[in-house]
Design a protein around this motif. Structure first.
Motif, short mmCIF file in Angstrom:
data_model
loop_
_atom_site.label_atom_id
_atom_site.label_comp_id
_atom_site.label_asym_id
_atom_site.label_seq_id
_atom_site.Cartn_x
_atom_site.Cartn_y
_atom_site.Cartn_z
N THR A 280 0.98 -1.37 -0.16
CA THR A 280 -0.16 0.02 0.07
C THR A 280 1.02 1.34 0.06
OG1 THR A 280 -0.09 0.47 2.25
CG2 THR A 280 -1.57 -1.28 1.36
N ASP A 281 0.25 2.32 -0.18
CA ASP A 281 0.94 3.49 -0.10
C ASP A 281 0.85 4.07 1.67
OD1 ASP A 281 -1.56 4.71 0.57
OD2 ASP A 281 -1.54 5.95 -1.07
N GLU A 282 1.27 5.27 2.02
CA GLU A 282 1.24 5.40 3.32
C GLU A 282 0.00 5.58 4.22
OE1 GLU A 282 4.01 5.64 6.11
OE2 GLU A 282 4.48 4.19 4.65
N THR A 283 -1.18 5.91 3.18
CA THR A 283 -2.43 5.82 3.63
C THR A 283 -3.12 4.47 3.88
OG1 THR A 283 -3.77 5.96 1.73
CG2 THR A 283 -2.83 7.99 2.45
N LEU A 284 -2.36 3.49 3.57
CA LEU A 284 -2.96 2.05 3.80
C LEU A 284 -3.77 1.68 2.62
CD1 LEU A 284 -3.43 1.99 7.48
CD2 LEU A 284 -1.44 1.05 6.30
N THR A 285 -3.71 2.69 1.32
CA THR A 285 -4.32 2.25 0.43
C THR A 285 -3.43 1.53 -0.70
OG1 THR A 285 -5.56 4.50 0.56
CG2 THR A 285 -5.68 3.31 -1.65
N SER A 286 -4.32 0.21 -1.04
CA SER A 286 -3.63 -0.61 -2.02
C SER A 286 -3.04 0.12 -3.58
CB SER A 286 -4.49 -1.67 -2.54
OG SER A 286 -4.13 -2.47 -3.70
N VAL A 287 -1.88 -0.27 -3.52
CA VAL A 287 -1.29 0.61 -4.93
C VAL A 287 -1.99 0.13 -6.18
CG1 VAL A 287 0.91 0.59 -4.00
CG2 VAL A 287 0.58 -1.46 -5.32
N ASP A 288 -2.92 -0.97 -6.11
CA ASP A 288 -3.64 -1.44 -7.18
C ASP A 288 -5.16 -0.77 -7.54
OD1 ASP A 288 -1.66 -3.59 -8.15
OD2 ASP A 288 -2.18 -4.26 -6.28
N SER A 289 -5.54 -0.16 -6.13
CA SER A 289 -7.09 0.20 -6.20
C SER A 289 -7.29 1.16 -5.22
CB SER A 289 -7.98 -1.02 -6.09
OG SER A 289 -9.30 -0.68 -6.05
N PRO A 290 -7.88 2.05 -5.29
CA PRO A 290 -8.18 3.26 -4.31
C PRO A 290 -9.36 2.82 -3.51
CG PRO A 290 -8.91 4.05 -6.44
CD PRO A 290 -8.21 2.85 -6.65
N ARG A 291 -10.07 1.67 -3.93
CA ARG A 291 -11.13 1.24 -3.05
C ARG A 291 -10.61 -0.10 -2.03
NH1 ARG A 291 -16.22 3.43 -4.00
NH2 ARG A 291 -15.93 4.75 -6.30
N ILE A 292 -9.37 -0.56 -2.19
CA ILE A 292 -8.92 -1.51 -1.36
C ILE A 292 -7.91 -0.88 -0.12
CG2 ILE A 292 -7.66 -3.64 -1.00
CD1 ILE A 292 -8.83 -4.23 -3.88
N VAL A 293 -8.15 -0.86 1.00
CA VAL A 293 -7.15 -0.63 2.12
C VAL A 293 -6.83 -1.65 2.94
CG1 VAL A 293 -7.19 1.15 3.97
CG2 VAL A 293 -8.42 1.75 2.13
N ALA A 294 -5.65 -1.66 3.67
CA ALA A 294 -5.17 -2.86 4.14
C ALA A 294 -4.92 -2.18 5.60
CB ALA A 294 -3.77 -3.47 3.51
N ALA A 295 -4.86 -3.18 6.76
CA ALA A 295 -4.43 -3.04 7.90
C ALA A 295 -3.94 -4.24 8.72
CB ALA A 295 -5.59 -2.61 8.69
N GLY A 296 -3.06 -4.03 9.66
CA GLY A 296 -2.61 -5.34 10.50
C GLY A 296 -1.34 -5.79 9.84
N ASP A 297 -1.31 -7.23 10.19
CA ASP A 297 0.04 -7.94 9.95
C ASP A 297 -0.03 -8.27 8.41
OD1 ASP A 297 0.39 -7.95 12.49
OD2 ASP A 297 -0.05 -10.31 12.75
N ALA A 298 -1.07 -8.05 7.55
CA ALA A 298 -0.86 -8.37 6.23
C ALA A 298 -0.82 -7.19 5.35
CB ALA A 298 -2.23 -9.35 5.77
N ALA A 299 -0.44 -6.19 5.77
CA ALA A 299 -0.31 -4.84 5.16
C ALA A 299 1.11 -4.29 5.14
CB ALA A 299 -1.23 -3.41 5.92
N ALA A 300 1.67 -3.99 4.10
CA ALA A 300 3.01 -3.51 3.83
C ALA A 300 3.09 -2.14 3.12
CB ALA A 300 3.79 -4.47 2.89
#
Length: 392
Positions: free
Chosen positions: A253-273
């Protein structure tokens, strides 16, 4: 009547639950939480499940807002272009926004014999299987715990306090993430509990056999039961869905936790980079990341610019049985200090932390927006100073 904005949260752990609860500050958002189990699992208590001092589960009714829809199922694939989550049951969920909070798992058991003869402990089902296996271990029979991370240390201490004959194989150094004084405090407690610590050169496991483990230096340690705690991985959902991941499989993701592939997908926790530079896997990071992921979604709904990741660490809490522990104090950016709290005081703090995590989730379920976290870890500055880590 205004049509609800559908947000699907995949994963009902620490990050997913706080995210689902926090999203409800916007009454126009309908939240669906997808999780394969009908109960919340306290992963930080799985070593207690093994000895029976805690059941390591909490009812979702106690930690999840009543208006969050809980779907007990597993996500099979994310179809990002169609904004749809395909479930293992064959059903599918459409979303306007998705929070990816699938958490982490144990590392693949690739050491010869480990998959056949060792017991992992990274998931609830692992803890149940290990507890059942413990019932067949005769008094005095040797037990080997492989891995000297927090899980390995806590499991070895818990079993040692129960009177079992335990050997902890460190793979090099006992608690390499600890300061030297804190490491010594853990070693003292292990000696008091009768746990044998095997560290130094050659203290890695080359093979697990039925009844023993073989170390890299050729030593063979008898082991009536072997517990494997070395390493962590993440579910391969993002990889299977064709999303950009790091080498371990975490969603980039970027630093807002938004996937670099889609602005509709946001990640959190251990599975976020975020920025391909993930935070340390821990519930200490997962809960704030979950709240920040929810804030990113809320900002995008509102048409405002999401904030970048901003959280700080305080250290690590390690239980050493029910009556002692070690609390490693750290700088806000997670660098350890030579300061620690030990003994019974540390055990009291660790128990308060375990209870406090559930309190945070429950309070957010009752009053969305009440959760706050420690900030000021200076992550952006650290990333900006490292030319190998891009800040998106």
């Amino acid at each position: 009547m205004t049509e609800k904005i559908n947000v699907v949260v995949i994963g009902g752990g620490y990050a997913g639950v706080i995210a689902a609860n926090h999203l409800r500050v916007n009454g126009d958002v309908a939240v669906t939480l997808v999780n394969p189990r009908p109960q919340f699992v306290e992963r930080i208590r799985l070593h207690q499940l093994v000895t029976g001092s805690d059941d390591a589960v909490v009812e979702y009714a106690d930690v999840l807002g009543a208006d969050v829809r809980l779907v007990v199922d597993s996500a099979h694939r994310i179809d990002a272009p169609a904004q749809r989550v395909e479930l293992a049951s064959g059903d599918a969920l459409d979303y306007d926004y998705l929070i990816y909070a699938v958490g982490s798992t144990g590392a693949s058991l690739t050491v010869p014999g480990a998959a056949e003869f060792a017991y992992p402990i990274s998931e609830y089902e692992h803890g149940e299987a290990l507890r059942a296996a413990m019932a067949d271990v005769r008094p005095g029979a040797p037990i080997t715990v492989v891995g000297a991370g927090p899980t390995g240390i806590e499991t070895a201490a818990e079993l040692g306090e129960e009177g079992h004959t335990v050997t902890l194989v460190c793979g090099g150094v006992l608690g390499p993430y600890l300061s030297a004084p804190a490491r010594k405090s853990v070693a003292r407690r292990m000696r008091k509990l009768g746990v044998t610590v095997v560290d130094g050169p050659g203290a890695t496991v080359d093979e697990v056999r039925e009844g023993s483990v073989v170390l890299a230096d050729g030593r063979e340690l008898p082991s009536a039961l072997t517990v494997w705690t070395a390493g962590f991985g993440v579910p391969d959902l993002a990889v299977r869905s064709g999303l950009t991941t790091d080498a371990l499989g975490r969603l980039v993701t970027d630093e807002t936790l938004t996937s670099v592939d889609s602005p509709r997908i946001v990640a959190a926790g251990d599975a976020a980079a975020p920025s391909n530079s993930p935070l340390r896997m821990s519930c200490q990071a997962a809960i704030p990341l979950g709240a920040q992921a929810a804030n990113t979604v809320l900002s995008r709904i509102a048409g405002t610019e999401p904030a970048v990741v901003n959280q700080a660490f305080t250290g690590q809490c390690i239980s050493l049985g029910r009556n002692a522990g070690t609390i490693q104090i750290a700088h806000l950016d997670d660098r350890v200090m030579p300061l620690y709290i030990g003994g019974r005081a540390a055990a009291t703090i660790k128990e308060a932390v375990c209870k406090g995590t559930i309190t945070f989730l429950s309070r957010e379920a009752r009053k969305p927006g009440s959760y706050f976290w420690l900030k000021g870890g200076k992550r952006a500055q650290r990333l900006a100073e490292d030319p190998e880590v891009p800040v998106r």
